[in-house]
Design a protein around this motif. Structure first.
Motif, PDB file in Angstrom:
ATOM      1  N   LEU A 127       0.863  -1.165   0.000  1.00 28.95           N
ATOM      2  CA  LEU A 127       0.000   0.000   0.000  1.00 28.95           C
ATOM      3  C   LEU A 127       0.907   1.226   0.000  1.00 28.95           C
ATOM      4  CD1 LEU A 127      -2.700  -0.817   2.719  1.00 28.95           C
ATOM      5  CD2 LEU A 127      -2.993  -0.843   0.239  1.00 28.95           C
ATOM      6  N   VAL A 128       0.549   2.230  -0.785  1.00 30.26           N
ATOM      7  CA  VAL A 128       1.378   3.436  -0.880  1.00 30.26           C
ATOM      8  C   VAL A 128       0.580   4.626  -0.376  1.00 30.26           C
ATOM      9  CG1 VAL A 128       2.703   4.956  -2.391  1.00 30.26           C
ATOM     10  CG2 VAL A 128       2.621   2.492  -2.871  1.00 30.26           C
ATOM     11  N   MET A 129       1.142   5.277   0.645  1.00 30.47           N
ATOM     12  CA  MET A 129       0.516   6.476   1.196  1.00 30.47           C
ATOM     13  C   MET A 129       1.449   7.654   0.958  1.00 30.47           C
ATOM     14  SD  MET A 129      -1.360   5.029   4.622  1.00 30.47           S
ATOM     15  CE  MET A 129       0.089   4.611   5.570  1.00 30.47           C
ATOM     16  N   ALA A 130       0.896   8.759   0.499  1.00 30.77           N
ATOM     17  CA  ALA A 130       1.689   9.945   0.162  1.00 30.77           C
ATOM     18  C   ALA A 130       1.406  11.043   1.155  1.00 30.77           C
ATOM     19  CB  ALA A 130       1.352  10.414  -1.249  1.00 30.77           C
ATOM     20  N   ASP A 131       2.478  11.697   1.671  1.00 28.21           N
ATOM     21  CA  ASP A 131       2.188  12.825   2.541  1.00 28.21           C
ATOM     22  C   ASP A 131       1.984  14.089   1.713  1.00 28.21           C
ATOM     23  OD1 ASP A 131       4.788  13.793   2.116  1.00 28.21           O
ATOM     24  OD2 ASP A 131       5.506  13.256   4.093  1.00 28.21           O
ATOM     25  N   VAL A 132       1.014  14.890   2.146  1.00 23.51           N
ATOM     26  CA  VAL A 132       0.580  16.078   1.404  1.00 23.51           C
ATOM     27  C   VAL A 132       0.300  17.200   2.394  1.00 23.51           C
ATOM     28  CG1 VAL A 132      -0.386  14.779  -0.539  1.00 23.51           C
ATOM     29  CG2 VAL A 132      -1.831  15.293   1.436  1.00 23.51           C
ATOM     30  N   ALA A 133       0.471  18.438   1.938  1.00 23.79           N
ATOM     31  CA  ALA A 133       0.277  19.588   2.826  1.00 23.79           C
ATOM     32  C   ALA A 133      -0.767  20.571   2.315  1.00 23.79           C
ATOM     33  CB  ALA A 133       1.611  20.305   3.041  1.00 23.79           C
ATOM     34  N   SER A 134      -1.408  20.257   1.195  1.00 27.02           N
ATOM     35  CA  SER A 134      -2.425  21.163   0.655  1.00 27.02           C
ATOM     36  C   SER A 134      -3.507  20.348  -0.037  1.00 27.02           C
ATOM     37  CB  SER A 134      -1.800  22.140  -0.349  1.00 27.02           C
ATOM     38  OG  SER A 134      -1.423  21.465  -1.543  1.00 27.02           O
ATOM     39  N   ILE A 135      -4.638  20.985  -0.272  1.00 25.80           N
ATOM     40  CA  ILE A 135      -5.735  20.314  -0.964  1.00 25.80           C
ATOM     41  C   ILE A 135      -5.294  19.897  -2.361  1.00 25.80           C
ATOM     42  CG2 ILE A 135      -8.093  20.540  -1.807  1.00 25.80           C
ATOM     43  CD1 ILE A 135      -7.914  20.547   1.224  1.00 25.80           C
ATOM     44  N   HIS A 137      -2.290  19.250  -3.518  1.00 31.20           N
ATOM     45  CA  HIS A 137      -1.369  18.113  -3.455  1.00 31.20           C
ATOM     46  C   HIS A 137      -2.134  16.817  -3.156  1.00 31.20           C
ATOM     47  CE1 HIS A 137       2.248  20.915  -2.446  1.00 31.20           C
ATOM     48  NE2 HIS A 137       2.077  20.771  -3.748  1.00 31.20           N
ATOM     49  N   ALA A 138      -3.146  16.908  -2.296  1.00 29.58           N
ATOM     50  CA  ALA A 138      -3.955  15.732  -1.987  1.00 29.58           C
ATOM     51  C   ALA A 138      -4.701  15.251  -3.228  1.00 29.58           C
ATOM     52  CB  ALA A 138      -4.943  16.060  -0.867  1.00 29.58           C
ATOM     53  N   GLU A 139      -5.256  16.201  -3.991  1.00 32.40           N
ATOM     54  CA  GLU A 139      -5.967  15.830  -5.221  1.00 32.40           C
ATOM     55  C   GLU A 139      -5.036  15.145  -6.205  1.00 32.40           C
ATOM     56  OE1 GLU A 139      -9.315  19.429  -5.276  1.00 32.40           O
ATOM     57  OE2 GLU A 139      -7.394  19.692  -6.322  1.00 32.40           O
ATOM     58  N   ARG A 140      -3.835  15.671  -6.359  1.00 25.65           N
ATOM     59  CA  ARG A 140      -2.886  15.096  -7.310  1.00 25.65           C
ATOM     60  C   ARG A 140      -2.441  13.699  -6.901  1.00 25.65           C
ATOM     61  NH1 ARG A 140       0.933  20.465  -8.330  1.00 25.65           N
ATOM     62  NH2 ARG A 140      -0.497  21.542  -9.774  1.00 25.65           N
ATOM     63  N   ALA A 141      -2.169  13.514  -5.607  1.00 26.12           N
ATOM     64  CA  ALA A 141      -1.755  12.195  -5.135  1.00 26.12           C
ATOM     65  C   ALA A 141      -2.886  11.184  -5.295  1.00 26.12           C
ATOM     66  CB  ALA A 141      -1.309  12.277  -3.679  1.00 26.12           C
ATOM     67  N   ALA A 142      -4.107  11.613  -5.042  1.00 28.24           N
ATOM     68  CA  ALA A 142      -5.259  10.732  -5.223  1.00 28.24           C
ATOM     69  C   ALA A 142      -5.429  10.365  -6.698  1.00 28.24           C
ATOM     70  CB  ALA A 142      -6.520  11.403  -4.691  1.00 28.24           C
ATOM     71  N   GLU A 143      -5.286  11.358  -7.567  1.00 25.64           N
ATOM     72  CA  GLU A 143      -5.404  11.109  -9.004  1.00 25.64           C
ATOM     73  C   GLU A 143      -4.311  10.167  -9.506  1.00 25.64           C
ATOM     74  OE1 GLU A 143      -5.193  15.062 -10.508  1.00 25.64           O
ATOM     75  OE2 GLU A 143      -7.227  15.602  -9.852  1.00 25.64           O
ATOM     76  N   ALA A 144      -3.135  10.226  -8.885  1.00 25.78           N
ATOM     77  CA  ALA A 144      -2.026   9.362  -9.288  1.00 25.78           C
ATOM     78  C   ALA A 144      -2.255   7.914  -8.886  1.00 25.78           C
ATOM     79  CB  ALA A 144      -0.721   9.864  -8.673  1.00 25.78           C
ATOM     80  N   GLY A 145      -3.153   7.699  -7.903  1.00 24.89           N
ATOM     81  CA  GLY A 145      -3.466   6.342  -7.486  1.00 24.89           C
ATOM     82  C   GLY A 145      -2.958   5.956  -6.108  1.00 24.89           C
ATOM     83  N   ALA A 146      -2.602   6.934  -5.283  1.00 24.59           N
ATOM     84  CA  ALA A 146      -2.155   6.627  -3.928  1.00 24.59           C
ATOM     85  C   ALA A 146      -3.273   5.934  -3.152  1.00 24.59           C
ATOM     86  CB  ALA A 146      -1.732   7.902  -3.208  1.00 24.59           C
ATOM     87  N   GLY A 148      -3.382   5.921   0.124  1.00 20.57           N
ATOM     88  CA  GLY A 148      -3.661   6.719   1.306  1.00 20.57           C
ATOM     89  C   GLY A 148      -2.976   8.059   1.231  1.00 20.57           C
ATOM     90  N   LEU A 149      -3.456   8.992   2.048  1.00 22.56           N
ATOM     91  CA  LEU A 149      -2.891  10.333   2.111  1.00 22.56           C
ATOM     92  C   LEU A 149      -2.566  10.656   3.563  1.00 22.56           C
ATOM     93  CD1 LEU A 149      -5.436  12.192  -0.210  1.00 22.56           C
ATOM     94  CD2 LEU A 149      -3.196  11.276  -0.842  1.00 22.56           C
ATOM     95  N   VAL A 150      -1.335  11.102   3.796  1.00 24.56           N
ATOM     96  CA  VAL A 150      -0.922  11.567   5.115  1.00 24.56           C
ATOM     97  C   VAL A 150      -1.050  13.082   5.105  1.00 24.56           C
ATOM     98  CG1 VAL A 150       0.936  11.650   6.815  1.00 24.56           C
ATOM     99  CG2 VAL A 150       0.682   9.635   5.338  1.00 24.56           C
ATOM    100  N   LEU A 151      -1.970  13.616   5.878  1.00 28.65           N
ATOM    101  CA  LEU A 151      -2.239  15.051   5.857  1.00 28.65           C
ATOM    102  C   LEU A 151      -1.348  15.752   6.877  1.00 28.65           C
ATOM    103  CD1 LEU A 151      -6.145  15.104   5.623  1.00 28.65           C
ATOM    104  CD2 LEU A 151      -4.438  14.606   3.856  1.00 28.65           C
ATOM    105  N   LEU A 152      -0.367  16.507   6.384  1.00 26.19           N
ATOM    106  CA  LEU A 152       0.527  17.271   7.242  1.00 26.19           C
ATOM    107  C   LEU A 152      -0.186  18.548   7.649  1.00 26.19           C
ATOM    108  CD1 LEU A 152       3.836  16.892   5.191  1.00 26.19           C
ATOM    109  CD2 LEU A 152       3.041  15.476   7.086  1.00 26.19           C
ATOM    110  N   THR A 153      -0.485  18.693   8.920  1.00 23.55           N
ATOM    111  CA  THR A 153      -1.287  19.826   9.380  1.00 23.55           C
ATOM    112  C   THR A 153      -0.491  20.721  10.329  1.00 23.55           C
ATOM    113  OG1 THR A 153      -2.196  18.729  11.358  1.00 23.55           O
ATOM    114  CG2 THR A 153      -3.315  18.325   9.261  1.00 23.55           C
ATOM    115  N   ALA A 154      -1.055  21.863  10.628  1.00 27.78           N
ATOM    116  CA  ALA A 154      -0.431  22.785  11.571  1.00 27.78           C
ATOM    117  C   ALA A 154      -0.213  22.071  12.908  1.00 27.78           C
ATOM    118  CB  ALA A 154      -1.315  24.010  11.778  1.00 27.78           C
TER     119      ALA A 154
END
Length: 321
Positions: A127-135, A137-146, A148-154
């Motif tokens: 399973l491949v999860m990508a860390d992202v810091a913006s909406i 970036h999250a959309e792009r990682a999802a479109e690429a087929g990740a 999971g998404l690791v949401l880097l937050t404040a």
């Protein structure tokens, strides 16, 4: 929220938790201790000095966790290497080849799109999860087929995000039905359960794992976290050029003024004419230490066994299952 993609691991987890991959902190001892306690153990592959050492680490981790399973009859939580996919990682291809040989169950990609490594890792069963810091970036990682998404937050330690976790998670959950991992501010089991209620499948816990006996962090770093609170965390671009959460007391100890730091990325750029000055200059990560807002929850240096047991009790007390 429980993604179907996590069902294969669910009975091996004591908590919906990842011991966050931390530069110069996460090593064999921390990963093994986390995994045998039912927490996903992760580490940046660049923590290994070479590709050969990465091969050794993965082999040792696998051997020790198999011994644990043989002794207890319980399979440990997955090991999760963290692969830096940015072009600055000159070992990317070599490290990826090592991962493919060892076939990890989960891989986290950082600092760039996961697209170039997705197919080979998926073919190897990860399973491949990508860390992202913006909406975006999250959309792009999802479109690429990740997966999971690791949401880097404040509030996350080290290089961090800037979005409010409530807003970020809900915005991403509106278009993504895969695994969501919340990174930032998880200081106890109550916060972990709150992340689940918000719509997350897993969460990172980083700062509290720095202050464990098994982490590779300097003992002074661990004690500084015990002595610090969220008020001692400074968000600055001075050391990496990116927004980074650092411990103010470590900045002061290095002879710098947290309220008067040089311009973006000016520290430790290695351009001194005087070689002695360059060698003596404070180094990010080595002398300037990271920490997240959850520093307020670090009250002592614990063994991982004790930290996880405490977190389980907090999680169940808050209504977690």
């Amino acid at each position: 929220m429980t993604s179907d993609r996590l069902q294969r691991f669910r009975d091996r987890l004591s908590l919906p938790l990842i011991a966050a991959p931390m530069f110069l902190v996460s090593g064999v001892e921390l990963v093994v201790a986390a995994c045998r306690n039912g927490v996903i153990g992760s580490f940046p592959t660049v923590n290994c000095r070479s590709t050969e050492q990465l091969e050794q680490w993965l082999g040792e981790i696998a051997t020790r966790l198999q011994q644990h399973a043989d002794q207890t009859g319980r399979k440990a939580a997955p090991t999760c290497p963290n692969l830096i996919v940015h072009r600055s990682n000159t070992r990317l291809e070599e490290d990826l080849a090592v991962l493919l040989r060892h076939r990890p169950e989960i891989v986290i990609t950082s600092v760039g799109s996961p697209a170039p490594v997705l197919k080979p890792l998926h073919d190897a069963g990860a399973l491949v999860m990508a860390d992202v810091a913006s909406i975006r970036h999250a959309e792009r990682a999802a479109e690429a087929g990740a997966d999971g998404l690791v949401l880097l937050t404040a509030g996350a330690g080290g290089q961090t995000g800037w979005l409010n976790p409530f807003a970020f998670v809900r915005a991403v959950r509106a278009f993504f039905d895969g695994i969501i991992v919340l990174a930032g501010g998880i200081s106890d089991g109550c916060a972990l359960h709150a992340a689940e209620v918000l719509g997350c499948d897993l969460a990172y816990m980083g700062t509290k794992f720095i202050a464990t006996r098994e982490s590779m962090a300097d003992d002074r770093h661990k004690q500084m976290l015990v002595d610090s609170s969220a008020d001692d965390i400074l968000l600055t671009t001075a050391f990496t050029g990116l927004q980074t959460s650092m411990l103010k007391p470590s900045i002061v100890a290095a002879g710098l003024d947290p309220d008067d730091l040089p311009a973006r990325g000016a520290i430790d750029i290695g351009k001194d004419i005087d070689v002695t000055a360059r060698e003596n200059r404070p180094k990010r990560w080595r002398d300037i230490w990271s920490g997240g807002h959850s520093a307020s929850g670090v009250t002592d240096v614990l063994a991982v066994d004790d930290l996880v047991a405490r977190t389980i009790a907090e999680y169940r007390g808050a209504g977690g299952r």
